[in-house]
Write a protein that holds these residues in place. Structure first.
Motif, PDB file in Angstrom:
ATOM      1  N   ARG A 262       7.801  -0.542   9.364  1.00  0.00           N
ATOM      2  CA  ARG A 262       7.338  -1.902   9.060  1.00  0.00           C
ATOM      3  C   ARG A 262       7.373  -2.160   7.554  1.00  0.00           C
ATOM      4  O   ARG A 262       7.771  -3.231   7.106  1.00  0.00           O
ATOM      5  CB  ARG A 262       5.920  -2.092   9.624  1.00  0.00           C
ATOM      6  CG  ARG A 262       5.287  -3.418   9.313  1.00  0.00           C
ATOM      7  CD  ARG A 262       5.907  -4.569  10.098  1.00  0.00           C
ATOM      8  NE  ARG A 262       5.355  -5.832   9.630  1.00  0.00           N
ATOM      9  CZ  ARG A 262       6.085  -6.866   9.243  1.00  0.00           C
ATOM     10  NH1 ARG A 262       7.406  -6.830   9.305  1.00  0.00           N
ATOM     11  NH2 ARG A 262       5.511  -7.962   8.805  1.00  0.00           N
TER      12      ARG A 262
ATOM     13  N   ALA B 294       1.568   0.268   0.012  1.00  0.00           N
ATOM     14  CA  ALA B 294       2.944   0.805   0.071  1.00  0.00           C
ATOM     15  C   ALA B 294       3.948  -0.320  -0.125  1.00  0.00           C
ATOM     16  O   ALA B 294       4.957  -0.158  -0.828  1.00  0.00           O
ATOM     17  CB  ALA B 294       3.187   1.516   1.405  1.00  0.00           C
ATOM     18  N   THR B 295       3.660  -1.472   0.467  1.00  0.00           N
ATOM     19  CA  THR B 295       4.564  -2.612   0.317  1.00  0.00           C
ATOM     20  C   THR B 295       4.589  -3.068  -1.139  1.00  0.00           C
ATOM     21  O   THR B 295       5.657  -3.337  -1.700  1.00  0.00           O
ATOM     22  CB  THR B 295       4.104  -3.762   1.234  1.00  0.00           C
ATOM     23  OG1 THR B 295       4.001  -3.256   2.571  1.00  0.00           O
ATOM     24  CG2 THR B 295       5.087  -4.917   1.212  1.00  0.00           C
TER      25      THR B 295
ATOM     26  N   GLY C 110      -1.834  -2.684   2.249  1.00  0.00           N
ATOM     27  CA  GLY C 110      -0.668  -3.334   1.639  1.00  0.00           C
ATOM     28  C   GLY C 110      -0.138  -2.618   0.408  1.00  0.00           C
ATOM     29  O   GLY C 110       0.806  -3.093  -0.230  1.00  0.00           O
TER      30      GLY C 110
ATOM     31  N   LEU D  67       1.236   7.685   0.919  1.00  0.00           N
ATOM     32  CA  LEU D  67      -0.090   7.377   0.364  1.00  0.00           C
ATOM     33  C   LEU D  67      -1.173   8.134   1.128  1.00  0.00           C
ATOM     34  O   LEU D  67      -1.010   8.451   2.314  1.00  0.00           O
ATOM     35  CB  LEU D  67      -0.370   5.875   0.477  1.00  0.00           C
ATOM     36  CG  LEU D  67       0.579   4.915  -0.250  1.00  0.00           C
ATOM     37  CD1 LEU D  67       0.136   3.477  -0.025  1.00  0.00           C
ATOM     38  CD2 LEU D  67       0.660   5.221  -1.730  1.00  0.00           C
TER      39      LEU D  67
ATOM     40  N   GLY E 199      -3.103   0.766   5.192  1.00  0.00           N
ATOM     41  CA  GLY E 199      -3.419  -0.529   5.785  1.00  0.00           C
ATOM     42  C   GLY E 199      -3.901  -1.571   4.794  1.00  0.00           C
ATOM     43  O   GLY E 199      -4.364  -2.632   5.192  1.00  0.00           O
TER      44      GLY E 199
ATOM     45  N   SER F 268       5.778   3.070   8.489  1.00  0.00           N
ATOM     46  CA  SER F 268       6.814   3.140   7.470  1.00  0.00           C
ATOM     47  C   SER F 268       7.982   2.212   7.814  1.00  0.00           C
ATOM     48  O   SER F 268       8.545   1.547   6.923  1.00  0.00           O
ATOM     49  CB  SER F 268       7.298   4.579   7.334  1.00  0.00           C
ATOM     50  OG  SER F 268       8.232   4.667   6.310  1.00  0.00           O
TER      51      SER F 268
ATOM     52  N   ASN G 114       7.646   6.644  13.202  1.00  0.00           N
ATOM     53  CA  ASN G 114       6.803   6.261  12.068  1.00  0.00           C
ATOM     54  C   ASN G 114       6.787   4.727  11.935  1.00  0.00           C
ATOM     55  O   ASN G 114       7.435   4.133  11.074  1.00  0.00           O
ATOM     56  CB  ASN G 114       7.322   6.913  10.792  1.00  0.00           C
ATOM     57  CG  ASN G 114       6.329   6.830   9.659  1.00  0.00           C
ATOM     58  OD1 ASN G 114       5.414   6.003   9.700  1.00  0.00           O
ATOM     59  ND2 ASN G 114       6.506   7.656   8.652  1.00  0.00           N
TER      60      ASN G 114
ATOM     61  N   LYS H 239       9.491  -5.030   5.684  1.00  0.00           N
ATOM     62  CA  LYS H 239       8.910  -6.013   4.754  1.00  0.00           C
ATOM     63  C   LYS H 239       9.623  -5.983   3.402  1.00  0.00           C
ATOM     64  O   LYS H 239       9.672  -6.983   2.694  1.00  0.00           O
ATOM     65  CB  LYS H 239       7.408  -5.758   4.563  1.00  0.00           C
ATOM     66  CG  LYS H 239       6.569  -6.137   5.780  1.00  0.00           C
ATOM     67  CD  LYS H 239       5.078  -6.177   5.457  1.00  0.00           C
ATOM     68  CE  LYS H 239       4.476  -4.796   5.315  1.00  0.00           C
ATOM     69  NZ  LYS H 239       3.028  -4.866   4.999  1.00  0.00           N
TER      70      LYS H 239
ATOM     71  N   PHE I  71       8.094   6.988  -0.192  1.00  0.00           N
ATOM     72  CA  PHE I  71       6.701   6.645  -0.505  1.00  0.00           C
ATOM     73  C   PHE I  71       5.771   7.386   0.451  1.00  0.00           C
ATOM     74  O   PHE I  71       6.131   7.713   1.580  1.00  0.00           O
ATOM     75  CB  PHE I  71       6.458   5.129  -0.424  1.00  0.00           C
ATOM     76  CG  PHE I  71       7.072   4.468   0.781  1.00  0.00           C
ATOM     77  CD1 PHE I  71       6.491   4.567   2.024  1.00  0.00           C
ATOM     78  CD2 PHE I  71       8.253   3.755   0.657  1.00  0.00           C
ATOM     79  CE1 PHE I  71       7.062   3.967   3.134  1.00  0.00           C
ATOM     80  CE2 PHE I  71       8.839   3.143   1.757  1.00  0.00           C
ATOM     81  CZ  PHE I  71       8.236   3.248   3.008  1.00  0.00           C
TER      82      PHE I  71
HETATM   83  C1  LIG Z   1       3.930   4.583   5.659  1.00  0.00           C
HETATM   84  C2  LIG Z   1       2.785   4.365   4.672  1.00  0.00           C
HETATM   85  C3  LIG Z   1       3.257   4.686   3.265  1.00  0.00           C
HETATM   86  C4  LIG Z   1       2.321   2.894   4.773  1.00  0.00           C
HETATM   87  O1  LIG Z   1       1.369   2.641   3.748  1.00  0.00           O
HETATM   88  P1  LIG Z   1       0.410   1.341   3.786  1.00  0.00           P
HETATM   89  O2  LIG Z   1      -0.061   1.098   2.404  1.00  0.00           O
HETATM   90  O3  LIG Z   1      -0.573   1.494   4.879  1.00  0.00           O
HETATM   91  O4  LIG Z   1       1.481   0.194   4.196  1.00  0.00           O
HETATM   92  P2  LIG Z   1       1.235  -1.384   4.142  1.00  0.00           P
HETATM   93  O5  LIG Z   1      -0.230  -1.659   4.295  1.00  0.00           O
HETATM   94  O6  LIG Z   1       1.934  -1.917   2.938  1.00  0.00           O
HETATM   95  O7  LIG Z   1       2.029  -1.894   5.441  1.00  0.00           O
HETATM   96  C5  LIG Z   1       1.878  -1.222   6.688  1.00  0.00           C
HETATM   97  C6  LIG Z   1       2.416  -2.104   7.794  1.00  0.00           C
HETATM   98  O8  LIG Z   1       2.588  -1.316   8.974  1.00  0.00           O
HETATM   99  C7  LIG Z   1       1.807  -1.856  10.017  1.00  0.00           C
HETATM  100  N1  LIG Z   1       1.326  -0.759  10.854  1.00  0.00           N
HETATM  101  C8  LIG Z   1       0.600   0.308  10.460  1.00  0.00           C
HETATM  102  N2  LIG Z   1       0.363   1.106  11.506  1.00  0.00           N
HETATM  103  C9  LIG Z   1       0.972   0.542  12.566  1.00  0.00           C
HETATM  104  C10 LIG Z   1       1.076   0.893  13.937  1.00  0.00           C
HETATM  105  N3  LIG Z   1       0.534   2.021  14.413  1.00  0.00           N
HETATM  106  N4  LIG Z   1       1.780   0.079  14.758  1.00  0.00           N
HETATM  107  C11 LIG Z   1       2.360  -1.065  14.290  1.00  0.00           C
HETATM  108  N5  LIG Z   1       2.290  -1.439  12.981  1.00  0.00           N
HETATM  109  C12 LIG Z   1       1.592  -0.649  12.144  1.00  0.00           C
HETATM  110  C13 LIG Z   1       0.685  -2.605   9.324  1.00  0.00           C
HETATM  111  O9  LIG Z   1       0.090  -3.562  10.177  1.00  0.00           O
HETATM  112  C14 LIG Z   1       1.454  -3.222   8.153  1.00  0.00           C
HETATM  113  O10 LIG Z   1       2.243  -4.313   8.571  1.00  0.00           O
HETATM  114  P3  LIG Z   1       1.765  -5.858   8.376  1.00  0.00           P
HETATM  115  O11 LIG Z   1       1.612  -6.081   6.899  1.00  0.00           O
HETATM  116  O12 LIG Z   1       2.850  -6.655   8.994  1.00  0.00           O
HETATM  117  O13 LIG Z   1       0.441  -5.993   9.079  1.00  0.00           O
HETATM  118  C15 LIG Z   1       1.570   5.267   5.005  1.00  0.00           C
HETATM  119  O14 LIG Z   1       1.242   5.081   6.347  1.00  0.00           O
HETATM  120  C16 LIG Z   1       1.864   6.746   4.748  1.00  0.00           C
HETATM  121  O15 LIG Z   1       1.700   7.222   3.646  1.00  0.00           O
HETATM  122  N6  LIG Z   1       2.269   7.469   5.813  1.00  0.00           N
HETATM  123  C17 LIG Z   1       2.572   8.881   5.700  1.00  0.00           C
HETATM  124  C18 LIG Z   1       3.805   9.159   4.865  1.00  0.00           C
HETATM  125  C19 LIG Z   1       5.006   8.383   5.320  1.00  0.00           C
HETATM  126  O16 LIG Z   1       5.184   8.118   6.498  1.00  0.00           O
HETATM  127  N7  LIG Z   1       5.866   8.048   4.344  1.00  0.00           N
HETATM  128  C20 LIG Z   1       7.087   7.329   4.602  1.00  0.00           C
HETATM  129  C21 LIG Z   1       8.164   8.273   4.988  1.00  0.00           C
HETATM  130  S1  LIG Z   1       9.650   7.364   5.398  1.00  0.00           S
END
Ligand SMILES: CC(C)(COP(=O)(O)OP(=O)(O)OC[C@H]1O[C@@H](n2cnc3c(N)ncnc32)[C@H](O)[C@@H]1OP(=O)(O)O)[C@@H](O)C(=O)NCCC(=O)NCCS
Length: 146
Positions: free
Chosen positions: A117, A85-86, A83, A75, A81, A115, A112, A121, A73
């Motif tokens: 986290r 991706a979850t 929710g 985004l 932030g 990711s 990362n 979840k 995944f």
């Molecule tokens: C990884 C990614 C898909 C997450 O997308 P998102 O929609 O923000 O994810 P969600 O909101 O569903 O959940 C993110 C969780 O990580 C936590 N989080 C985010 N940044 C954080 C940080 N720096 N330190 C600790 N926790 C963190 C959030 O608090 C949340 O957890 P919570 O629900 O317990 O509060 C997005 O950051 C992304 O696209 N990153 C780049 C590509 C990538 O890394 N892809 C995955 C490759 S394995």
């Protein structure tokens, strides 16, 4: 933005710790046309669209070219932030279970935290298997039984 433009933006936004062959190079490759051709070839990943507006904000899905399906995944930063991706990952995990898969894998860079986290979840557990890479950081293998 259409799907190809969003995917091109994802390449452009990638963290500098991601290996350079997965980022946009100095000549601007992959170009929008390169990405559009890949989308047409159908990588198996699904576009993530927001309910209501139906705008594409990234992708989520299964990579099916190995022994075991792999969840992936990514985004756009502007929607991190919220929710999403979850939510998208949960839908894919449910679909995989209903399709009869017994286990999914996902790999993630140790740095990362967002990711990791999301995977936590979604019920993935870290296996302790690590692929060391002294340049980009370690890759962790996580799995989820279905
Ligand atoms: C990884 C990614 C898909 C997450 O997308 P998102 O929609 O923000 O994810 P969600 O909101 O569903 O959940 C993110 C969780 O990580 C936590 N989080 C985010 N940044 C954080 C940080 N720096 N330190 C600790 N926790 C963190 C959030 O608090 C949340 O957890 P919570 O629900 O317990 O509060 C997005 O950051 C992304 O696209 N990153 C780049 C590509 C990538 O890394 N892809 C995955 C490759 S394995």
């Amino acid at each position: 933005m259409d799907e190809a433009a969003v995917y091109r933006e994802l390449w452009a936004e990638r963290d500098l710790r991601v290996p350079s062959h997965r980022r946009v190079d100095a000549e601007g490759r992959p170009t929008l046309e390169d990405i559009a051709a890949e989308v047409r070839a159908d990588s198996g990943l699904l576009a993530v669209k927001r309910k209501g507006t139906a705008d594409v904000i990234g992708y989520c899905g299964l990579i099916l070219d190995g022994d075991e399906p792999e969840l992936a995944f990514e985004l756009l930063r502007v929607v991190h932030g919220c929710g999403y991706a979850t939510e998208a990952g949960r839908a894919v995990v449910t679909w995989a279970s209903e399709a009869g898969y017994r286990r999914l894998r996902a790999t993630v860079w140790h740095w990362n935290v967002a990711s990791r986290r999301v995977l936590e979840k979604l019920g993935f557990r870290e296996t302790g298997r690590v692929e060391p890479d002294s340049v980009h950081g370690h890759t962790l293998l996580t799995v989820r039984e279905l």
